[in-house]
Design a protein around this motif. Sequence first.
Motif, PDB file in Angstrom:
ATOM      1  N   ILE A  24      40.593  37.500  39.520  1.00  0.00           N
ATOM      2  CA  ILE A  24      41.234  38.336  38.540  1.00  0.00           C
ATOM      3  C   ILE A  24      40.922  38.294  37.184  1.00  0.00           C
ATOM      4  CG2 ILE A  24      43.435  39.594  38.102  1.00  0.00           C
ATOM      5  CD1 ILE A  24      44.299  38.735  40.839  1.00  0.00           C
ATOM      6  N   ASN A  25      40.010  38.921  36.567  1.00  0.00           N
ATOM      7  CA  ASN A  25      39.590  38.662  35.160  1.00  0.00           C
ATOM      8  C   ASN A  25      40.737  38.650  33.829  1.00  0.00           C
ATOM      9  OD1 ASN A  25      36.744  38.407  36.041  1.00  0.00           O
ATOM     10  ND2 ASN A  25      36.222  40.423  35.633  1.00  0.00           N
ATOM     11  N   SER A  26      41.711  39.343  34.239  1.00  0.00           N
ATOM     12  CA  SER A  26      42.525  39.516  33.261  1.00  0.00           C
ATOM     13  C   SER A  26      43.504  38.095  33.176  1.00  0.00           C
ATOM     14  CB  SER A  26      43.781  40.746  33.480  1.00  0.00           C
ATOM     15  OG  SER A  26      44.222  40.536  34.699  1.00  0.00           O
ATOM     16  N   ILE A  27      43.819  37.293  34.323  1.00  0.00           N
ATOM     17  CA  ILE A  27      44.365  36.142  34.771  1.00  0.00           C
ATOM     18  C   ILE A  27      43.406  35.193  34.070  1.00  0.00           C
ATOM     19  CG2 ILE A  27      45.415  34.580  36.370  1.00  0.00           C
ATOM     20  CD1 ILE A  27      46.307  36.857  37.816  1.00  0.00           C
ATOM     21  N   ASP A  28      42.088  35.107  34.479  1.00  0.00           N
ATOM     22  CA  ASP A  28      41.120  34.296  33.827  1.00  0.00           C
ATOM     23  C   ASP A  28      41.298  34.305  32.480  1.00  0.00           C
ATOM     24  OD1 ASP A  28      40.637  32.933  36.120  1.00  0.00           O
ATOM     25  OD2 ASP A  28      38.975  34.049  36.595  1.00  0.00           O
ATOM     26  N   PHE A  29      41.101  35.481  31.935  1.00  0.00           N
ATOM     27  CA  PHE A  29      41.148  35.778  30.477  1.00  0.00           C
ATOM     28  C   PHE A  29      42.409  35.044  29.645  1.00  0.00           C
ATOM     29  CE2 PHE A  29      40.799  39.175  26.813  1.00  0.00           C
ATOM     30  CZ  PHE A  29      40.172  38.268  26.059  1.00  0.00           C
ATOM     31  N   LEU A  30      43.381  35.351  30.262  1.00  0.00           N
ATOM     32  CA  LEU A  30      44.628  34.894  29.753  1.00  0.00           C
ATOM     33  C   LEU A  30      44.769  33.225  29.707  1.00  0.00           C
ATOM     34  CD1 LEU A  30      47.538  34.995  28.396  1.00  0.00           C
ATOM     35  CD2 LEU A  30      48.524  35.650  30.699  1.00  0.00           C
ATOM     36  N   ARG A  31      44.326  32.901  31.030  1.00  0.00           N
ATOM     37  CA  ARG A  31      44.513  31.215  31.080  1.00  0.00           C
ATOM     38  C   ARG A  31      43.284  30.702  30.263  1.00  0.00           C
ATOM     39  NH1 ARG A  31      43.181  31.271  36.079  1.00  0.00           N
ATOM     40  NH2 ARG A  31      45.199  30.902  37.071  1.00  0.00           N
TER      41      ARG A  31
END
Length: 408
Positions: A24-31
């Motif tokens: 999930i790109n948004s989660i990876d982006f935030l992390r």
Amino acid sequence: MITSGFKLQTAPIQQHLVAQRQRINSIDFLRGLVMVIMALDHVRDFFHVEAMTGDPTDLATTTPWLFFTRWITHFCAPVFVFLAGTSAFLAGQRKTKKELSLFLLKRGFWLVLVEMIVITLGWRFDPLYHLFILQVIWAIGMSMVFLGIMVRLPLPVIFAVGFAIVFGHNLLDGLEAERSGKVGLLWDIFHRSRFSFHPIAPNRGFILIYALGPWAGVMMLGYCFGWLYRKGSDLMARKKTLLALGLSAIISFIILRYINQYGDPAPWSVQRNGIYTVLSFLNTTKYPPSLLYLMMTLGPAILFLYFFERMESRFAKFFITFGRVPFFFYVIHIYFIHLLCLITFFASGYGTKDIVSQTPFLFRPPDLGFNLWIVYGIWLMVVFLLYPLCHWYEKIKMSNKHWILSYL
């Protein structure tokens, strides 16, 4: 032969595409974003001239920019722990409850071992291990152990327990104050953990930095948060929920902080001017993480997921790379920063007699360091130099599903 050769060559590509679809790109982006910000705080620890002699959140001595440099990194640990819980839920989509429970138990104890042996060595550069440092990886590991026990329970029960811990643990602050901070080891482990030292042998001991109780509660809530990203979930419904959760946390933080009665042991107060009064309002307690500290950090983080649900830019992909290999980046960046500090140590004229000083880190005397602008420059250098390594390891993880990689 040509056909079978083609299949062998395309198999890793197919595995890579499948792995990408499962992310999930948004989660990876935030992390990834919070991992990069975290590195700023660690560079400051090793290279800022006042890092070992002052407190960047002390309003009597700090500057607004120094305060912000420390404050922005407050987002890192809550988001890291919260999303670790979310990742556990997503991993459970491909496992039975029994398999997920066993995985979390094993990985949790593995992280505690890595914290004590590998990460402590990176922080200290002391091969004799006179001091073990128990901080965020220890907290994540033990929180995974607790979660591994609880995942067999219904999701509402896990949510109720996590909610009660996060919203209620500050009720214990009064009991601790009545004892003038004189509490036992178990209390220290689960509630206080405010850089307290505990001896285990002559000239050896461990220092507790992260309290297990509230951080375990954060991971439980993060695990329940993962339900929004379950297979077949509706995108628009999720975005509405993300917006409602993020705004609710931020508004609740503002109201509770303004009332100044509950949620943080350190109340805010009017300062010498408006800027410092705002800083006082934002100066919530991290050790242990107060309710208001967690609202202040997790609320904007959830809004970030709302706004960047479908972020596909090159800018986002840069941070996504770090977000897909967070543990790898965490370990190597500590060693790399400390190695740079060691080089600076000798280049600045210090000798072997100065290796052991009055700071927790070897090769880091109290008066070693630079101004804040140089610290920012070193931080950017560290991030960009480590990016190729993280990108390389990301490709390995995407194309290889060996079980050992799930622990790294």
